[in-house]
Design a protein around this motif. Structure first.
Motif, PDB file in Angstrom:
ATOM      1  N   PRO A  78     -32.751 -37.391  40.858  1.00 53.74           N
ATOM      2  CA  PRO A  78     -32.281 -38.637  40.246  1.00 53.74           C
ATOM      3  C   PRO A  78     -32.168 -39.755  41.285  1.00 53.74           C
ATOM      4  CG  PRO A  78     -30.446 -37.139  40.558  1.00 53.74           C
ATOM      5  CD  PRO A  78     -31.681 -36.373  40.918  1.00 53.74           C
ATOM      6  N   VAL A  79     -32.260 -40.976  40.809  1.00 46.66           N
ATOM      7  CA  VAL A  79     -32.138 -42.124  41.712  1.00 46.66           C
ATOM      8  C   VAL A  79     -30.759 -42.759  41.628  1.00 46.66           C
ATOM      9  CG1 VAL A  79     -34.576 -42.655  41.689  1.00 46.66           C
ATOM     10  CG2 VAL A  79     -33.081 -43.651  39.967  1.00 46.66           C
ATOM     11  N   GLU A  80     -29.868 -42.149  40.857  1.00 42.69           N
ATOM     12  CA  GLU A  80     -28.506 -42.681  40.786  1.00 42.69           C
ATOM     13  C   GLU A  80     -27.508 -41.542  40.908  1.00 42.69           C
ATOM     14  OE1 GLU A  80     -27.593 -45.500  37.791  1.00 42.69           O
ATOM     15  OE2 GLU A  80     -29.649 -46.217  37.620  1.00 42.69           O
ATOM     16  N   GLY A  81     -26.258 -41.894  40.968  1.00 43.81           N
ATOM     17  CA  GLY A  81     -25.218 -40.900  41.123  1.00 43.81           C
ATOM     18  C   GLY A  81     -24.761 -40.800  42.566  1.00 43.81           C
ATOM     19  N   ALA A  82     -23.694 -40.027  42.764  1.00 44.84           N
ATOM     20  CA  ALA A  82     -23.084 -39.957  44.088  1.00 44.84           C
ATOM     21  C   ALA A  82     -24.067 -39.431  45.126  1.00 44.84           C
ATOM     22  CB  ALA A  82     -21.843 -39.067  44.037  1.00 44.84           C
ATOM     23  N   GLY A  83     -24.815 -38.394  44.752  1.00 48.13           N
ATOM     24  CA  GLY A  83     -25.767 -37.831  45.707  1.00 48.13           C
ATOM     25  C   GLY A  83     -26.829 -38.833  46.103  1.00 48.13           C
ATOM     26  N   ALA A  84     -27.321 -39.561  45.137  1.00 48.86           N
ATOM     27  CA  ALA A  84     -28.353 -40.550  45.424  1.00 48.86           C
ATOM     28  C   ALA A  84     -27.808 -41.677  46.299  1.00 48.86           C
ATOM     29  CB  ALA A  84     -28.913 -41.116  44.110  1.00 48.86           C
TER      30      ALA A  84
ATOM     31  N   LEU B  63     -29.467 -42.603  49.775  1.00 44.17           N
ATOM     32  CA  LEU B  63     -29.965 -43.947  50.064  1.00 44.17           C
ATOM     33  C   LEU B  63     -29.304 -44.511  51.304  1.00 44.17           C
ATOM     34  CD1 LEU B  63     -31.425 -46.555  49.609  1.00 44.17           C
ATOM     35  CD2 LEU B  63     -29.835 -47.099  47.747  1.00 44.17           C
ATOM     36  N   ALA B  64     -28.004 -44.309  51.432  1.00 38.81           N
ATOM     37  CA  ALA B  64     -27.297 -44.822  52.593  1.00 38.81           C
ATOM     38  C   ALA B  64     -27.847 -44.192  53.873  1.00 38.81           C
ATOM     39  CB  ALA B  64     -25.794 -44.543  52.469  1.00 38.81           C
ATOM     40  N   LEU B  65     -28.131 -42.907  53.804  1.00 40.06           N
ATOM     41  CA  LEU B  65     -28.643 -42.202  54.973  1.00 40.06           C
ATOM     42  C   LEU B  65     -30.009 -42.740  55.385  1.00 40.06           C
ATOM     43  CD1 LEU B  65     -26.783 -39.988  56.005  1.00 40.06           C
ATOM     44  CD2 LEU B  65     -28.507 -38.324  55.337  1.00 40.06           C
TER      45      LEU B  65
ATOM     46  N   GLY C   5     -26.852 -49.295  54.626  1.00 41.79           N
ATOM     47  CA  GLY C   5     -26.713 -47.969  55.213  1.00 41.79           C
ATOM     48  C   GLY C   5     -25.305 -47.413  55.238  1.00 41.79           C
ATOM     49  N   HIS C   6     -24.585 -47.570  54.170  1.00 43.85           N
ATOM     50  CA  HIS C   6     -23.254 -46.970  54.064  1.00 43.85           C
ATOM     51  C   HIS C   6     -22.973 -46.689  52.590  1.00 43.85           C
ATOM     52  CE1 HIS C   6     -18.936 -46.337  54.223  1.00 43.85           C
ATOM     53  NE2 HIS C   6     -19.051 -46.218  55.521  1.00 43.85           N
ATOM     54  N   PRO C   7     -22.507 -45.472  52.288  1.00 39.96           N
ATOM     55  CA  PRO C   7     -22.332 -45.094  50.879  1.00 39.96           C
ATOM     56  C   PRO C   7     -21.449 -46.067  50.105  1.00 39.96           C
ATOM     57  CG  PRO C   7     -22.079 -43.190  52.303  1.00 39.96           C
ATOM     58  CD  PRO C   7     -22.185 -44.371  53.206  1.00 39.96           C
ATOM     59  N   ALA C   8     -20.386 -46.533  50.714  1.00 36.43           N
ATOM     60  CA  ALA C   8     -19.492 -47.439  49.987  1.00 36.43           C
ATOM     61  C   ALA C   8     -20.223 -48.720  49.598  1.00 36.43           C
ATOM     62  CB  ALA C   8     -18.281 -47.776  50.859  1.00 36.43           C
ATOM     63  N   ARG C   9     -21.089 -49.200  50.490  1.00 37.89           N
ATOM     64  CA  ARG C   9     -21.784 -50.449  50.180  1.00 37.89           C
ATOM     65  C   ARG C   9     -22.863 -50.220  49.127  1.00 37.89           C
ATOM     66  NH1 ARG C   9     -20.704 -51.487  55.903  1.00 37.89           N
ATOM     67  NH2 ARG C   9     -22.720 -50.686  56.569  1.00 37.89           N
ATOM     68  N   VAL C  10     -23.452 -49.041  49.134  1.00 41.50           N
ATOM     69  CA  VAL C  10     -24.395 -48.729  48.059  1.00 41.50           C
ATOM     70  C   VAL C  10     -23.663 -48.723  46.724  1.00 41.50           C
ATOM     71  CG1 VAL C  10     -25.915 -46.963  47.106  1.00 41.50           C
ATOM     72  CG2 VAL C  10     -25.928 -47.416  49.557  1.00 41.50           C
TER      73      VAL C  10
ATOM     74  N   LEU D  68     -13.319 -47.764  44.236  1.00 40.27           N
ATOM     75  CA  LEU D  68     -13.610 -47.030  45.468  1.00 40.27           C
ATOM     76  C   LEU D  68     -12.355 -46.380  46.025  1.00 40.27           C
ATOM     77  CD1 LEU D  68     -16.013 -49.500  47.293  1.00 40.27           C
ATOM     78  CD2 LEU D  68     -16.499 -47.779  45.576  1.00 40.27           C
ATOM     79  N   PRO D  69     -12.512 -45.245  46.682  1.00 42.52           N
ATOM     80  CA  PRO D  69     -11.350 -44.545  47.256  1.00 42.52           C
ATOM     81  C   PRO D  69     -11.016 -45.081  48.634  1.00 42.52           C
ATOM     82  CG  PRO D  69     -13.299 -43.220  47.575  1.00 42.52           C
ATOM     83  CD  PRO D  69     -13.751 -44.474  46.874  1.00 42.52           C
ATOM     84  N   LEU D  70     -10.947 -46.391  48.747  1.00 42.47           N
ATOM     85  CA  LEU D  70     -10.710 -46.999  50.053  1.00 42.47           C
ATOM     86  C   LEU D  70      -9.606 -48.045  49.942  1.00 42.47           C
ATOM     87  CD1 LEU D  70     -14.412 -47.556  51.146  1.00 42.47           C
ATOM     88  CD2 LEU D  70     -12.848 -45.817  51.999  1.00 42.47           C
ATOM     89  N   ALA D  71      -9.045 -48.372  51.086  1.00 44.96           N
ATOM     90  CA  ALA D  71      -8.001 -49.388  51.094  1.00 44.96           C
ATOM     91  C   ALA D  71      -8.603 -50.757  50.788  1.00 44.96           C
ATOM     92  CB  ALA D  71      -7.313 -49.412  52.455  1.00 44.96           C
ATOM     93  N   GLN D  72      -7.749 -51.686  50.373  1.00 48.73           N
ATOM     94  CA  GLN D  72      -8.233 -53.004  50.003  1.00 48.73           C
ATOM     95  C   GLN D  72      -8.880 -53.698  51.189  1.00 48.73           C
ATOM     96  OE1 GLN D  72      -6.108 -56.016  51.005  1.00 48.73           O
ATOM     97  NE2 GLN D  72      -7.928 -57.200  50.489  1.00 48.73           N
ATOM     98  N   SER D  73      -8.316 -53.556  52.354  1.00 45.69           N
ATOM     99  CA  SER D  73      -8.884 -54.240  53.520  1.00 45.69           C
ATOM    100  C   SER D  73     -10.244 -53.679  53.879  1.00 45.69           C
ATOM    101  CB  SER D  73      -7.937 -54.109  54.706  1.00 45.69           C
ATOM    102  OG  SER D  73      -7.673 -52.756  54.993  1.00 45.69           O
ATOM    103  N   THR D  74     -10.399 -52.369  53.700  1.00 48.15           N
ATOM    104  CA  THR D  74     -11.692 -51.751  54.005  1.00 48.15           C
ATOM    105  C   THR D  74     -12.764 -52.243  53.044  1.00 48.15           C
ATOM    106  OG1 THR D  74     -10.532 -49.796  54.789  1.00 48.15           O
ATOM    107  CG2 THR D  74     -12.875 -49.555  54.317  1.00 48.15           C
TER     108      THR D  74
END
Lengths: 117, 117
Positions: free
Chosen positions: A25-31, A35-37, B43-48, B69-75
DNA sequence: CCCGTCCATCGTAGATCCACGATGCATGGC
DNA sequence: GCCATGCATCGTGGATCTACGATGGACGGG
């Protein structure tokens, strides 16, 4: 490490119709993580240059990459390692040299993931 | 938590035919640097995740991103800043809130650059 | 054999990233 | 005015990145 490696005609020159649909899949947490990697690996000018070099030349070059970049040999080797670890390129030992080439599957995967945005 | 969801025009709702061809080249030293910059931002999961959120919702949300997101507001704010600095998103002040939205031009540019590989 | 070439890895210093809480600065309601 | 809310920024540790020279191992030529 990597004890037995047979003589390989470097990288495949033309995979012709290497058109597997890539079922993942191209979406979801794994994707997202994937993509980030991949994006992080592309996120350096030297690595972009390396990718372009390998895409441009059908024939897989080796340490000529070092000559093309304004970086020390060890630094280039590290960048190659990063690209290899995410599967964007592949290296094959050919005598005293090492030939690198693009891994088209992963590159297509990256394009799919970016395209899903 | 918050009695939220005020009607916000915020970012342009429907860019309609925003189909400028983007004259810049997709190769060369400048393009390499640009691609590296954009890729690093992705290149970072949170930004994706943030990008996907903004693409999914046509309406531009704001600090609801923090709740997702499971992150603090400042992050989260820092990640938004990174995306804003490379021009992938845009933030508009709307009273006490800030609405964020995708910048389709830059996103298309990223797809072009990746596609040129 | 011995040596030179080619490449990977090690070790390291400086820069950058990533997370957080604390603080600052607007805006809008009371 | 005064305070609560929403977001940005600051400051700070710890992790990761990036560069380099130095070292090491595999191979082939002499």
């Amino acid at each position: 490490m990597a004890p037995h490696l047979k003589k390989v005609p470097a990288c495949g020159p033309a995979p012709a119709s290497n058109e597997e649909p890539d079922l993942r899949p191209v979406e979801g947490a794994g994707a997202d993580e994937e993509l980030a990697l991949l994006a992080k690996a592309v996120g350096h000018p030297a690595r972009v240059q390396i990718l372009r070099l390998l895409v441009r030349r059908e024939t897989c070059i080796c340490g000529d990459i070092v000559d093309e970049l304004p970086l020390a040999q060890s630094t280039v080797s590290q960048h190659l390692k990063v690209l290899k670890e995410v599967g964007l390129i592949r290296g094959e030992i050919d005598g005293p040299r090492v030939g690198y080439c693009i891994e088209p599957r992963t590159l297509r995967r990256l394009k799919s993931l970016i395209g899903s945005l």
